[in-house]
Design a protein around this motif. Structure first.
Motif, PDB file in Angstrom:
ATOM      1  N   ALA A 160      47.221  35.223  50.988  1.00  0.00           N
ATOM      2  CA  ALA A 160      47.466  33.786  50.846  1.00  0.00           C
ATOM      3  C   ALA A 160      47.908  33.432  49.429  1.00  0.00           C
ATOM      4  CB  ALA A 160      46.206  33.006  51.221  1.00  0.00           C
ATOM      5  N   ALA A 161      47.404  34.182  48.454  1.00  0.00           N
ATOM      6  CA  ALA A 161      47.783  33.949  47.053  1.00  0.00           C
ATOM      7  C   ALA A 161      49.154  34.515  46.725  1.00  0.00           C
ATOM      8  CB  ALA A 161      46.730  34.577  46.137  1.00  0.00           C
ATOM      9  N   LYS A 162      49.708  35.307  47.652  1.00  0.00           N
ATOM     10  CA  LYS A 162      51.004  35.969  47.473  1.00  0.00           C
ATOM     11  C   LYS A 162      50.966  36.982  46.326  1.00  0.00           C
ATOM     12  CE  LYS A 162      53.478  32.016  49.405  1.00  0.00           C
ATOM     13  NZ  LYS A 162      54.484  30.950  49.202  1.00  0.00           N
ATOM     14  N   LEU A 163      49.883  37.748  46.302  1.00  0.00           N
ATOM     15  CA  LEU A 163      49.781  38.839  45.328  1.00  0.00           C
ATOM     16  C   LEU A 163      50.854  39.861  45.673  1.00  0.00           C
ATOM     17  CD1 LEU A 163      48.180  40.134  42.956  1.00  0.00           C
ATOM     18  CD2 LEU A 163      46.727  41.221  44.682  1.00  0.00           C
ATOM     19  N   ALA A 164      51.808  40.030  44.779  1.00  0.00           N
ATOM     20  CA  ALA A 164      53.016  40.796  45.104  1.00  0.00           C
ATOM     21  C   ALA A 164      52.979  42.248  44.664  1.00  0.00           C
ATOM     22  CB  ALA A 164      54.230  40.117  44.475  1.00  0.00           C
ATOM     23  N   PHE A 165      52.136  42.576  43.688  1.00  0.00           N
ATOM     24  CA  PHE A 165      52.200  43.924  43.105  1.00  0.00           C
ATOM     25  C   PHE A 165      50.881  44.182  42.379  1.00  0.00           C
ATOM     26  CE2 PHE A 165      53.364  47.145  39.987  1.00  0.00           C
ATOM     27  CZ  PHE A 165      54.369  47.895  40.595  1.00  0.00           C
ATOM     28  N   ILE A 166      50.371  45.410  42.495  1.00  0.00           N
ATOM     29  CA  ILE A 166      49.151  45.770  41.767  1.00  0.00           C
ATOM     30  C   ILE A 166      49.363  47.069  40.995  1.00  0.00           C
ATOM     31  CG2 ILE A 166      47.708  44.699  43.560  1.00  0.00           C
ATOM     32  CD1 ILE A 166      46.817  47.595  44.347  1.00  0.00           C
ATOM     33  N   LEU A 219      53.135  36.907  41.204  1.00  0.00           N
ATOM     34  CA  LEU A 219      51.721  37.152  40.935  1.00  0.00           C
ATOM     35  C   LEU A 219      51.427  38.641  41.088  1.00  0.00           C
ATOM     36  CD1 LEU A 219      48.910  35.860  40.362  1.00  0.00           C
ATOM     37  CD2 LEU A 219      48.573  35.783  42.841  1.00  0.00           C
ATOM     38  N   ILE A 220      50.905  39.251  40.021  1.00  0.00           N
ATOM     39  CA  ILE A 220      50.573  40.675  40.048  1.00  0.00           C
ATOM     40  C   ILE A 220      49.160  40.846  39.486  1.00  0.00           C
ATOM     41  CG2 ILE A 220      53.013  41.232  39.721  1.00  0.00           C
ATOM     42  CD1 ILE A 220      52.302  42.209  36.899  1.00  0.00           C
ATOM     43  N   SER A 221      48.635  42.070  39.573  1.00  0.00           N
ATOM     44  CA  SER A 221      47.290  42.292  39.031  1.00  0.00           C
ATOM     45  C   SER A 221      47.125  43.718  38.533  1.00  0.00           C
ATOM     46  CB  SER A 221      46.220  41.989  40.082  1.00  0.00           C
ATOM     47  OG  SER A 221      46.207  42.984  41.096  1.00  0.00           O
ATOM     48  N   GLU A 222      46.206  43.864  37.613  1.00  0.00           N
ATOM     49  CA  GLU A 222      45.777  45.191  37.170  1.00  0.00           C
ATOM     50  C   GLU A 222      44.285  45.307  37.448  1.00  0.00           C
ATOM     51  OE1 GLU A 222      45.247  46.095  33.068  1.00  0.00           O
ATOM     52  OE2 GLU A 222      43.837  44.455  32.932  1.00  0.00           O
ATOM     53  N   GLY A 223      43.812  46.541  37.615  1.00  0.00           N
ATOM     54  CA  GLY A 223      42.393  46.726  37.887  1.00  0.00           C
ATOM     55  C   GLY A 223      42.062  48.195  38.049  1.00  0.00           C
ATOM     56  N   PHE A 224      40.839  48.444  38.531  1.00  0.00           N
ATOM     57  CA  PHE A 224      40.464  49.828  38.786  1.00  0.00           C
ATOM     58  C   PHE A 224      39.715  49.933  40.102  1.00  0.00           C
ATOM     59  CE2 PHE A 224      36.355  48.538  37.641  1.00  0.00           C
ATOM     60  CZ  PHE A 224      35.439  49.582  37.534  1.00  0.00           C
ATOM     61  N   ILE A 225      39.680  51.133  40.631  1.00  0.00           N
ATOM     62  CA  ILE A 225      39.082  51.368  41.943  1.00  0.00           C
ATOM     63  C   ILE A 225      37.826  52.218  41.770  1.00  0.00           C
ATOM     64  CG2 ILE A 225      39.431  52.410  44.221  1.00  0.00           C
ATOM     65  CD1 ILE A 225      42.470  51.913  43.782  1.00  0.00           C
ATOM     66  N   GLU A 226      36.713  51.680  42.225  1.00  0.00           N
ATOM     67  CA  GLU A 226      35.434  52.384  42.204  1.00  0.00           C
ATOM     68  C   GLU A 226      34.632  51.950  43.426  1.00  0.00           C
ATOM     69  OE1 GLU A 226      32.623  51.298  39.223  1.00  0.00           O
ATOM     70  OE2 GLU A 226      32.714  49.162  39.706  1.00  0.00           O
ATOM     71  N   PRO A 227      33.597  52.681  43.777  1.00  0.00           N
ATOM     72  CA  PRO A 227      32.731  52.229  44.871  1.00  0.00           C
ATOM     73  C   PRO A 227      32.146  50.858  44.556  1.00  0.00           C
ATOM     74  CG  PRO A 227      32.271  54.525  44.316  1.00  0.00           C
ATOM     75  CD  PRO A 227      33.184  54.000  43.250  1.00  0.00           C
TER      76      PRO A 227
END
Length: 427
Positions: free
Chosen positions: A230-236, A165-173
């Motif tokens: 808990a979701a085992k998010l392995a990489f972002i 399980l991996i994810s993409e996203g962005f970082i903002e306030p």
């Protein structure tokens, strides 16, 4: 005269103010930051040098399937740049890996096919496997533990059953999670409504630590960290973007270490000092972030942090999709008294949260202190139903604001302008 150009949907609105009326202009340094490489190169470098993790191609080896959590249509994540590289990295390590892109809608409406094409490009939108998360579909969820808040941590079973399980996203306030990105792709991104409601309870929203830019001691953030683990998010793979929605930095790797590295970068750029004023003009950063009133509450909270109590917030947001949430709208519309409605929300326990009450709670918090005027494409009646004032233009809004303040004996109000309210941390 001081000339301003504010984002409004996919357009810009220009207006002028006499210099002597301008108390200050609050702008994130991200908008002037010059990236050392192209957008694609920044993402490639991040993937080649992951923080606290093996490379994605290594993680893919020996895995039957991978689920990529991806932000929905309400977020300006440049998926057309990130996703091709994630797919290539996974298949580099494992050509036969079965990949599903899980759209993290949170509590939003479903993303349309047209929006998928606009976000990823036709090639990916038409040839990759997509699943749209629907938080209210109980049959799609599975429990993976209990949140620190005591709520049941239920996530989409597509993610729960992933080998990787991996994810993409962005970082903002973010106005109550502190910062977006990282763990937020799981909660609220792909979480059950039950889990989101527990996490977004009135007690947590009311916490002084559930504010823009604060992670330490933020109970909402702590729940989100648990859910990601808990979701085992392995990489972002998370990026930071400028006012033109262009990538200026990228961070990949461990779900916490890479996220915190990105947060540190963003905090240095986004932090601005308040310039108190009687009138504060703000925006929600234009499309896609200002598609509705629900999302536009975020930009208002930047103004909240620098507006004098009893002052006026002018929010310039397109809101072409209207209110953005029937429950959110009705929470305000049905409120005979804002104070009484707020008291009712605050009296609800963690497991008594109702849909969209958190957004209503934050808007009510501001309405109890300020007059809010919206310059918007949303229907006037809708805006007024929500206890705000409607203006057809910024000049009209300013005239209304000055009239409101004149009745309080303020005849020469100063104005602070925040051209992009979701990009700054006012502290």
């Amino acid at each position: 005269m001081h000339t301003f150009s504010l984002p409004f949907g996919k357009e810009k609105i220009k207006f002028e103010l006499p210099e002597e009326q301008v108390a200050g202009v609050l702008v994130s340094h991200a908008h002037e930051y010059k990236a050392p490489k192209s957008e694609a190169e920044l993402v490639a470098d991040a993937l080649a040098n992951p923080i606290g993790s093996p490379k994605l191609s290594e993680l893919a080896k020996g895995k039957k399937n991978c689920v990529i959590i991806s932000s929905d249509h309400t977020r300006p994540v440049p998926s057309h740049i990130i996703m091709p590289q994630l797919l290539a990295e996974l298949r580099k390590g494992n050509p036969d890996i079965d990949i599903t892109i899980l759209i993290a809608t949170g509590m939003h409406r479903a993303t349309t096919k047209e929006e998928l094409i606009a976000k990823y490009g036709k090639e990916i939108a038409e040839h990759e496997k997509f699943v749209i998360h629907v938080s209210r579909n109980d049959e799609d969820m599975v429990s993976v533990g209990t949140l620190p808040s005591g709520g049941d941590c239920r996530i989409n079973k597509v993610a729960a059953n992933a080998d990787l399980l991996i994810s993409e996203g962005f970082i903002e306030p973010h106005f109550f999670a502190g910062m977006s990105g990282g763990r937020k792709s799981v909660l609220p991104g792909i979480a059950s409504k039950v889990t989101v409601l527990a996490n977004h309870c009135s007690e947590f929203i009311n916490s002084p630590n559930a504010r823009t830019g604060i992670l330490q001691g933020n109970p909402i953030h702590e729940d989100m960290l648990y859910a990601a683990k808990a979701a085992k998010l392995a990489f972002i793979c998370n990026v930071v973007i400028d006012a033109d929605k262009k990538v200026i930095a990228a961070f990949a790797g461990d779900r916490e270490k890479a996220h915190y590295a990105g947060v540190d970068f963003e905090m240095k750029l986004a932090g601005v000092k308040p310039v108190p004023a009687d009138i504060v003009i703000t925006t929600n950063g234009g499309y896609p972030l200002d598609q509705n009133i629900y999302q536009s509450v975020k930009g208002m909270t930047a103004a909240e942090a620098t507006c004098k109590e009893g002052g006026v917030i002018i929010d310039v947001s397109s809101c072409s999709d209207g209110h953005g949430g029937e429950d959110f709208y009705n929470n305000l519309k049905n409120a005979e008294s804002i104070q009484k409605a707020m008291d009712e929300i605050l009296a609800r326990g963690r497991n008594e949260t109702v849909f969209d009450q958190w957004e209503a709670q934050i808007l009510m918090r501001m309405l109890l202190k300020f007059t809010i005027i919206m310059v918007t494409e949303a229907p006037q009646q809708m805006v007024e139903d929500m206890h705000m004032k409607y203006a057809a233009s910024i000049d009209d809004a300013l005239a209304m604001a000055k009239d409101v303040l004149a009745k309080k004996g303020i005849t020469d109000p100063k104005i602070t302008v925040i051209p992009d309210g979701v990009s700054v941390i006012v502290k």
